[in-house]
Each structure stands twice: as C-alpha cells, then as structure tokens.
Design an enzyme around this catalytic site. Structure first.
Site, PDB file in Angstrom:
ATOM      1  N   ILE A  53       0.825  -1.224   0.000  1.00  0.00           N
ATOM      2  CA  ILE A  53       0.000   0.000   0.000  1.00  0.00           C
ATOM      3  C   ILE A  53       0.852   1.265   0.000  1.00  0.00           C
ATOM      4  CG2 ILE A  53      -2.130  -0.898   1.037  1.00  0.00           C
ATOM      5  CD1 ILE A  53      -1.052   0.297   3.760  1.00  0.00           C
ATOM      6  N   ALA A  73      -5.544  -2.525   5.274  1.00  0.00           N
ATOM      7  CA  ALA A  73      -4.160  -2.995   5.412  1.00  0.00           C
ATOM      8  C   ALA A  73      -3.409  -2.123   6.416  1.00  0.00           C
ATOM      9  CB  ALA A  73      -3.448  -2.968   4.062  1.00  0.00           C
ATOM     10  N   SER A 115      -8.615   3.073  15.063  1.00  0.00           N
ATOM     11  CA  SER A 115      -8.527   2.190  16.232  1.00  0.00           C
ATOM     12  C   SER A 115      -8.867   2.942  17.506  1.00  0.00           C
ATOM     13  CB  SER A 115      -7.102   1.648  16.339  1.00  0.00           C
ATOM     14  OG  SER A 115      -6.900   1.021  17.588  1.00  0.00           O
ATOM     15  N   TYR A 139       1.484   3.132  17.023  1.00  0.00           N
ATOM     16  CA  TYR A 139       0.327   2.590  16.285  1.00  0.00           C
ATOM     17  C   TYR A 139      -0.868   3.538  16.402  1.00  0.00           C
ATOM     18  CZ  TYR A 139      -3.656  -0.535  15.403  1.00  0.00           C
ATOM     19  OH  TYR A 139      -4.832  -1.089  14.947  1.00  0.00           O
ATOM     20  N   ARG A 207     -12.418  -5.101  28.478  1.00  0.00           N
ATOM     21  CA  ARG A 207     -12.332  -4.704  27.075  1.00  0.00           C
ATOM     22  C   ARG A 207     -13.742  -4.718  26.473  1.00  0.00           C
ATOM     23  NH1 ARG A 207      -8.204  -3.447  28.728  1.00  0.00           N
ATOM     24  NH2 ARG A 207      -6.091  -3.785  27.914  1.00  0.00           N
ATOM     25  N   ARG A 266       0.926  -6.527  31.884  1.00  0.00           N
ATOM     26  CA  ARG A 266       1.701  -6.009  30.761  1.00  0.00           C
ATOM     27  C   ARG A 266       2.050  -4.539  31.004  1.00  0.00           C
ATOM     28  NH1 ARG A 266      -1.867  -7.717  25.508  1.00  0.00           N
ATOM     29  NH2 ARG A 266      -0.945  -9.746  25.106  1.00  0.00           N
TER      30      ARG A 266
HETATM   31  P1  NAD Z   1      -4.515  -8.444   9.871  1.00  0.00           P
HETATM   32  O1  NAD Z   1      -3.068  -8.368  10.216  1.00  0.00           O
HETATM   33  O2  NAD Z   1      -5.191  -9.765   9.935  1.00  0.00           O
HETATM   34  O3  NAD Z   1      -4.761  -7.841   8.416  1.00  0.00           O
HETATM   35  C1  NAD Z   1      -3.960  -6.818   7.857  1.00  0.00           C
HETATM   36  C2  NAD Z   1      -3.682  -7.192   6.412  1.00  0.00           C
HETATM   37  O4  NAD Z   1      -2.901  -6.140   5.820  1.00  0.00           O
HETATM   38  C3  NAD Z   1      -2.871  -8.485   6.266  1.00  0.00           C
HETATM   39  O5  NAD Z   1      -3.470  -9.320   5.305  1.00  0.00           O
HETATM   40  C4  NAD Z   1      -1.494  -8.006   5.818  1.00  0.00           C
HETATM   41  O6  NAD Z   1      -0.829  -8.963   5.016  1.00  0.00           O
HETATM   42  C5  NAD Z   1      -1.857  -6.737   5.064  1.00  0.00           C
HETATM   43  N1  NAD Z   1      -0.747  -5.770   4.971  1.00  0.00           N
HETATM   44  C6  NAD Z   1       0.079  -5.371   5.978  1.00  0.00           C
HETATM   45  N2  NAD Z   1       0.969  -4.481   5.512  1.00  0.00           N
HETATM   46  C7  NAD Z   1       0.686  -4.298   4.192  1.00  0.00           C
HETATM   47  C8  NAD Z   1       1.261  -3.491   3.153  1.00  0.00           C
HETATM   48  N3  NAD Z   1       2.322  -2.717   3.387  1.00  0.00           N
HETATM   49  N4  NAD Z   1       0.722  -3.542   1.921  1.00  0.00           N
HETATM   50  C9  NAD Z   1      -0.320  -4.370   1.659  1.00  0.00           C
HETATM   51  N5  NAD Z   1      -0.895  -5.161   2.593  1.00  0.00           N
HETATM   52  C10 NAD Z   1      -0.396  -5.117   3.840  1.00  0.00           C
HETATM   53  O7  NAD Z   1      -5.246  -7.376  10.816  1.00  0.00           O
HETATM   54  P2  NAD Z   1      -6.795  -7.150  11.105  1.00  0.00           P
HETATM   55  O8  NAD Z   1      -7.052  -7.490  12.522  1.00  0.00           O
HETATM   56  O9  NAD Z   1      -7.634  -7.747  10.037  1.00  0.00           O
HETATM   57  O10 NAD Z   1      -6.858  -5.546  11.010  1.00  0.00           O
HETATM   58  C11 NAD Z   1      -7.448  -4.867   9.907  1.00  0.00           C
HETATM   59  C12 NAD Z   1      -7.446  -3.369  10.208  1.00  0.00           C
HETATM   60  O11 NAD Z   1      -8.203  -3.098  11.382  1.00  0.00           O
HETATM   61  C13 NAD Z   1      -6.062  -2.782  10.450  1.00  0.00           C
HETATM   62  O12 NAD Z   1      -5.998  -1.502   9.869  1.00  0.00           O
HETATM   63  C14 NAD Z   1      -5.978  -2.677  11.959  1.00  0.00           C
HETATM   64  O13 NAD Z   1      -5.068  -1.688  12.368  1.00  0.00           O
HETATM   65  C15 NAD Z   1      -7.412  -2.344  12.295  1.00  0.00           C
HETATM   66  N6  NAD Z   1      -7.778  -2.683  13.677  1.00  0.00           N
HETATM   67  C16 NAD Z   1      -7.924  -3.978  14.049  1.00  0.00           C
HETATM   68  C17 NAD Z   1      -8.289  -4.276  15.365  1.00  0.00           C
HETATM   69  C18 NAD Z   1      -8.498  -5.697  15.829  1.00  0.00           C
HETATM   70  O14 NAD Z   1      -8.948  -5.872  16.971  1.00  0.00           O
HETATM   71  N7  NAD Z   1      -8.236  -6.707  15.011  1.00  0.00           N
HETATM   72  C19 NAD Z   1      -8.484  -3.255  16.301  1.00  0.00           C
HETATM   73  C20 NAD Z   1      -8.307  -1.928  15.886  1.00  0.00           C
HETATM   74  C21 NAD Z   1      -7.985  -1.652  14.562  1.00  0.00           C
HETATM   75  C1  UD2 Z   2      -5.835  -3.941  21.643  1.00  0.00           C
HETATM   76  C2  UD2 Z   2      -5.388  -4.251  20.228  1.00  0.00           C
HETATM   77  C3  UD2 Z   2      -4.176  -3.468  19.880  1.00  0.00           C
HETATM   78  C4  UD2 Z   2      -4.400  -2.001  20.118  1.00  0.00           C
HETATM   79  C5  UD2 Z   2      -4.792  -1.789  21.572  1.00  0.00           C
HETATM   80  C6  UD2 Z   2      -5.098  -0.314  21.794  1.00  0.00           C
HETATM   81  C7  UD2 Z   2      -5.983  -6.527  19.671  1.00  0.00           C
HETATM   82  C8  UD2 Z   2      -5.489  -7.902  19.452  1.00  0.00           C
HETATM   83  N1  UD2 Z   2      -5.065  -5.644  20.104  1.00  0.00           N
HETATM   84  O1  UD2 Z   2      -4.876  -4.412  22.568  1.00  0.00           O
HETATM   85  O2  UD2 Z   2      -3.847  -3.675  18.510  1.00  0.00           O
HETATM   86  O3  UD2 Z   2      -5.404  -1.515  19.224  1.00  0.00           O
HETATM   87  O4  UD2 Z   2      -5.978  -2.549  21.848  1.00  0.00           O
HETATM   88  O5  UD2 Z   2      -5.334  -0.067  23.112  1.00  0.00           O
HETATM   89  O6  UD2 Z   2      -7.122  -6.204  19.468  1.00  0.00           O
HETATM   90  N2  UD2 Z   2      -4.483 -10.919  27.970  1.00  0.00           N
HETATM   91  C9  UD2 Z   2      -4.317 -11.934  28.899  1.00  0.00           C
HETATM   92  N3  UD2 Z   2      -3.784 -13.115  28.466  1.00  0.00           N
HETATM   93  C10 UD2 Z   2      -3.402 -13.333  27.171  1.00  0.00           C
HETATM   94  C11 UD2 Z   2      -3.580 -12.287  26.240  1.00  0.00           C
HETATM   95  C12 UD2 Z   2      -4.114 -11.083  26.682  1.00  0.00           C
HETATM   96  O7  UD2 Z   2      -4.612 -11.773  30.076  1.00  0.00           O
HETATM   97  O8  UD2 Z   2      -2.938 -14.449  26.856  1.00  0.00           O
HETATM   98  C13 UD2 Z   2      -5.109  -9.667  28.417  1.00  0.00           C
HETATM   99  C14 UD2 Z   2      -4.267  -8.436  28.138  1.00  0.00           C
HETATM  100  O9  UD2 Z   2      -3.361  -8.206  29.191  1.00  0.00           O
HETATM  101  C15 UD2 Z   2      -5.351  -7.364  28.017  1.00  0.00           C
HETATM  102  C16 UD2 Z   2      -6.555  -8.109  27.443  1.00  0.00           C
HETATM  103  O10 UD2 Z   2      -6.292  -9.490  27.655  1.00  0.00           O
HETATM  104  O11 UD2 Z   2      -5.697  -6.861  29.268  1.00  0.00           O
HETATM  105  C17 UD2 Z   2      -6.749  -7.841  25.976  1.00  0.00           C
HETATM  106  O12 UD2 Z   2      -5.499  -8.084  25.315  1.00  0.00           O
HETATM  107  P1  UD2 Z   2      -5.356  -8.048  23.709  1.00  0.00           P
HETATM  108  O13 UD2 Z   2      -3.929  -8.271  23.406  1.00  0.00           O
HETATM  109  O14 UD2 Z   2      -6.362  -8.939  23.107  1.00  0.00           O
HETATM  110  O15 UD2 Z   2      -5.793  -6.563  23.307  1.00  0.00           O
HETATM  111  P2  UD2 Z   2      -5.385  -5.117  23.873  1.00  0.00           P
HETATM  112  O16 UD2 Z   2      -6.654  -4.512  24.372  1.00  0.00           O
HETATM  113  O17 UD2 Z   2      -4.242  -5.185  24.801  1.00  0.00           O
END
Ligand code: NAD
Ligand code: UD2
Length: 319
Positions: A53, A73, A115, A139, A207, A266
């Site tokens: 991207i 992405a 996020s 991030y 959460r 953590r």
């Molecule tokens: P994910 O890692 O499963 O998906 C991200 C995708 O982006 C992957 O397929 C990866 O290969 C691709 N990617 C990474 N860098 C790239 C690059 N430079 N060019 C092209 N592709 C690239 O993550 P997800 O959980 O599906 O997250 C999707 C979106 O949602 C992200 O923007 C993430 O920051 C946001 N988000 C997710 C969560 C969550 O709880 N999963 C929470 C807050 C925000």
């Molecule tokens: C979430 C997002 C992160 C970022 C952050 C912003 C995910 C996976 N991560 O982190 O990307 O957006 O929010 O604040 O969504 N825990 C345990 N045992 C384990 C794993 C986790 O106790 O084996 C606890 C951890 O300490 C935390 C909670 O579970 O209190 C949630 O952890 P997480 O890693 O799923 O997500 P978080 O909220 O830290």
C-alpha cells in the site's frame, strides 16, 4: 454491482469483508502484501494484487477503476510499532496517504480502519468520539494521523471518507499463534485443546469485544455514508467484559475445566477500554450487536473445524 478495492483483504477482517461484498454481487480487488495475511484467506472470486500500500504505483494499480475502497491494510500491532517505529509508520500512515492519493483522480470514497488506540487511556467511560485523543503508542498516533489526512483528503481534494475506530475485534480467522494475537483467539485456541490460559495481572481489566460480523456490517453501511466532512465513528458494543469473565465463558463453551496462570501485568496496559456505540448505531443504522457468547461459539466451531483459512492450522507449532 460495484467494484471495490479491499486493502488487507487477506487478513482477518478484510477476508470477511471481501466475502460479504462478493456475496452481495460486487467485484473485489484485494491489495495485500501477505505479510500477516494469508492467500488461503482470499475470498473465492476476489482478485489478488500482491503489493504494498505504501508503494504509490501499487496503490494506483489497486484503485484503478474502482467505485470505492475499504482500506484495512496495516501493521495491526502496538508491539510491532514499538520495535520498528519507522517501518510501521511507513505502512500505517504513509500507506494510508498513498491510498488517499490514489483515490484523488476520481474522488473514490475510502472507508478505513482507525482504532480505539487513538484515545490512549480514556478519561471518560464509555469513550465518546469527541473525547480527547492522546495515543500512547506509535500505532495509535499513526491511526490518528490517518484520520487527520482523511480530513485533508476531504477538504483539499474532495475525497469522501469515513473512519471507524475499531475496539477489540474478534472472530474466526484471527490467528491465535502470534505473540500479538488477541486474547480471545488465544484463550479459545488453548481451551479447545484443554490447556491452561495465562492472565496478565489480576484479570479484572475490561475490554469492549466486537464480533467481526458486526464489523463487516458496519463497513458495508459506512461506504454510502462516506463524505468530505471525514466522519469518524466508534465501532464497539458498549459492553465491558473482564479478562477473567472471558476465560470462564470460553471454558464453559468448550466444556473444559479452567486453569488460570497469573502473570505480571503487561507494561503500559490500559485498564479499562469501553466505547460509546450510539453515534455509529444511529449514523449507520446498525443492528443490535452479536452477543459475546454467540461470537465465541463461532470461534470455537472454527477452531474445532481445523481453523480453515489459516496458513498453518491453529494449535500446530508456528515456524
Ligand atoms: P490483519 O493483520 O489480519 O490484516 C492486515 C492485512 O494487511 C494483512 O493481510 C497483511 O498482510 C496486510 N498488509 C500489511 N501491511 C501491508 C502493506 N504494506 N501492503 C499491503 N498489505 C499489507 O489485521 P486485522 O485485525 O484484520 O486488522 C485490519 C485493520 O483493522 C487494520 O488496519 C488494523 O489496524 C485495524 N484494527 C484492528 C483491530 C483488531 O482488533 N483486530 C483493532 C483496531 C484496529
Ligand atoms: C488492543 C489491540 C491493539 C491495540 C490496543 C489499543 C488486539 C489484538 N489488540 O490491545 O492492537 O489496538 O488494543 O489499546 O485487538 N491478555 C491476557 N492473556 C493473554 C492475552 C491477553 O490476560 O494471553 C489480556 C491483556 O493483558 C489485556 C486483554 O487481555 O488486558 C486484551 O489483550 P489483547 O492483546 O487482546 O488486546 P489489547 O486490548 O491489549
């Protein structure tokens, strides 16, 4: 039928979204570098453009001729941003600017993932969209930067956008094997196999867990709501769940006796993260969210089915 670009379409959320778009008769072009995503996740019928991207040529190729872009992405890990600050910044912020720039010529609407990390430790719970944004991580700072550039995209270049601040998303295809995996994928993976789980701190931290199906519904509803005013909305349930309660619920679903191993908290951990969902519900007409229990049952069923879509099935050692 419309044509959509989905960046990150081989990842967890993007793969569910791509499948939903195709099921509605749309055509989908995925731009993904397969860094954390997997080819096995690519929705049947979607075209894959393997690229970066943050490379303007790849971004333009992916956006060529589309009616809208879902930009998901990112390097979706706080910890990766700590280890590789400039590298994650390049993808998470410069990559978003490259996508917005590619949207310029035809003013392609862009719905993108922000996020809850933009808030940092929220002073008010549940956190409304107009709470102060004080990210505690690179991030979160980059996600806030995406929102600022989306505003510029609307005001200066006439590009409609809408940002969704995802809270803790969970569901099938979330990889449980990475050290950065979400707590739900880790707990389900361990408890399905009858193993103990680790709890960081006292487990009373909470959460706001939102099911991936509800995230997809919100993304779909967001595309027609994208505007040059660059709206930003929370995507959450407004329901707090403690880590201990989560472990107990998953254990009950799996029929596994629960063993909790406590570990030190953590560093830099947010104690309570809870979003105010009302604005998004109203603006996007969202239905009542999936209950945590129903969403967890989907994750457990997916794991029991051998975790289809993951490059290596969950439970097997990662390489
Ligand atoms: P994910 O890692 O499963 O998906 C991200 C995708 O982006 C992957 O397929 C990866 O290969 C691709 N990617 C990474 N860098 C790239 C690059 N430079 N060019 C092209 N592709 C690239 O993550 P997800 O959980 O599906 O997250 C999707 C979106 O949602 C992200 O923007 C993430 O920051 C946001 N988000 C997710 C969560 C969550 O709880 N999963 C929470 C807050 C925000
Ligand atoms: C979430 C997002 C992160 C970022 C952050 C912003 C995910 C996976 N991560 O982190 O990307 O957006 O929010 O604040 O969504 N825990 C345990 N045992 C384990 C794993 C986790 O106790 O084996 C606890 C951890 O300490 C935390 C909670 O579970 O209190 C949630 O952890 P997480 O890693 O799923 O997500 P978080 O909220 O830290």
């Amino acid at each position: 039928m419309a044509r959509f670009c989905v960046t990150g379409g081989c990842g967890f959320i993007g793969s569910h979204l791509s499948a939903a778009l195709i099921a509605r008769g749309h055509s989908v072009r995925v731009l993904d570098d397969l860094s954390t995503g997997s080819r096995a996740n690519l929705a049947p019928g979607a075209a894959l453009l393997r690229g970066d991207i943050a490379d303007p040529a790849d971004a333009r190729a992916a956006m060529d001729g589309v009616d809208g872009c879902f930009h998901l992405a990112a390097i979706a890990s706080v910890e990766r941003g700590v280890q590789d600050w400039p590298g994650t910044h390049r993808v998470n912020l410069s990559g978003t600017v490259a996508i917005l720039d590619a949207a310029r010529a035809h003013r392609v609407p862009v719905v993108y993932a922000s996020s809850a990390a933009v808030y940092g430790d929220g002073p008010v719970l549940p956190i409304p969209e107009d709470a102060p944004t004080r990210p505690l991580s690179a991030y979160g700072a980059d996600k806030l930067g995406c929102e600022q550039h989306a505003r510029v995209a609307g005001a200066v270049h006439g590009i409609p956008t809408l940002g969704l601040r995802f809270f803790n998303v969970f569901g099938p295809r979330q990889d449980p094997r990475s050290p950065y995996s979400g707590v739900i994928s880790i707990f389900c993976d361990r408890l399905v196999r009858g193993n103990a789980v680790e709890v960081f701190g006292d487990g009373e931290q909470t959460r706001d867990f939102v099911y991936v199906g509800d995230v997809v519904a919100a993304l779909l509803a967001a595309m027609p709501a994208a505007s040059t005013a660059a709206p930003v909305l929370n995507l959450c349930t407004g329901q707090p769940t403690s880590v201990r309660a989560l472990a107990a619920t998953v254990a009950a679903l799996c029929g596994t006796p629960l063993t909790l191993n406590h570990r030190p908290p953590r560093a830099g951990e947010i104690r309570h993260s809870l979003g105010a969902p009302d604005r998004a519900r109203e603006a996007l007409g969202l239905a009542t969210p999936t209950s945590l229990r129903d969403g967890l049952a989907e994750v457990v069923a997916w794991l029991k089915a051998g975790s289809p879509g993951l490059a290596v099935p969950a439970g097997e050692p990662s390489v």
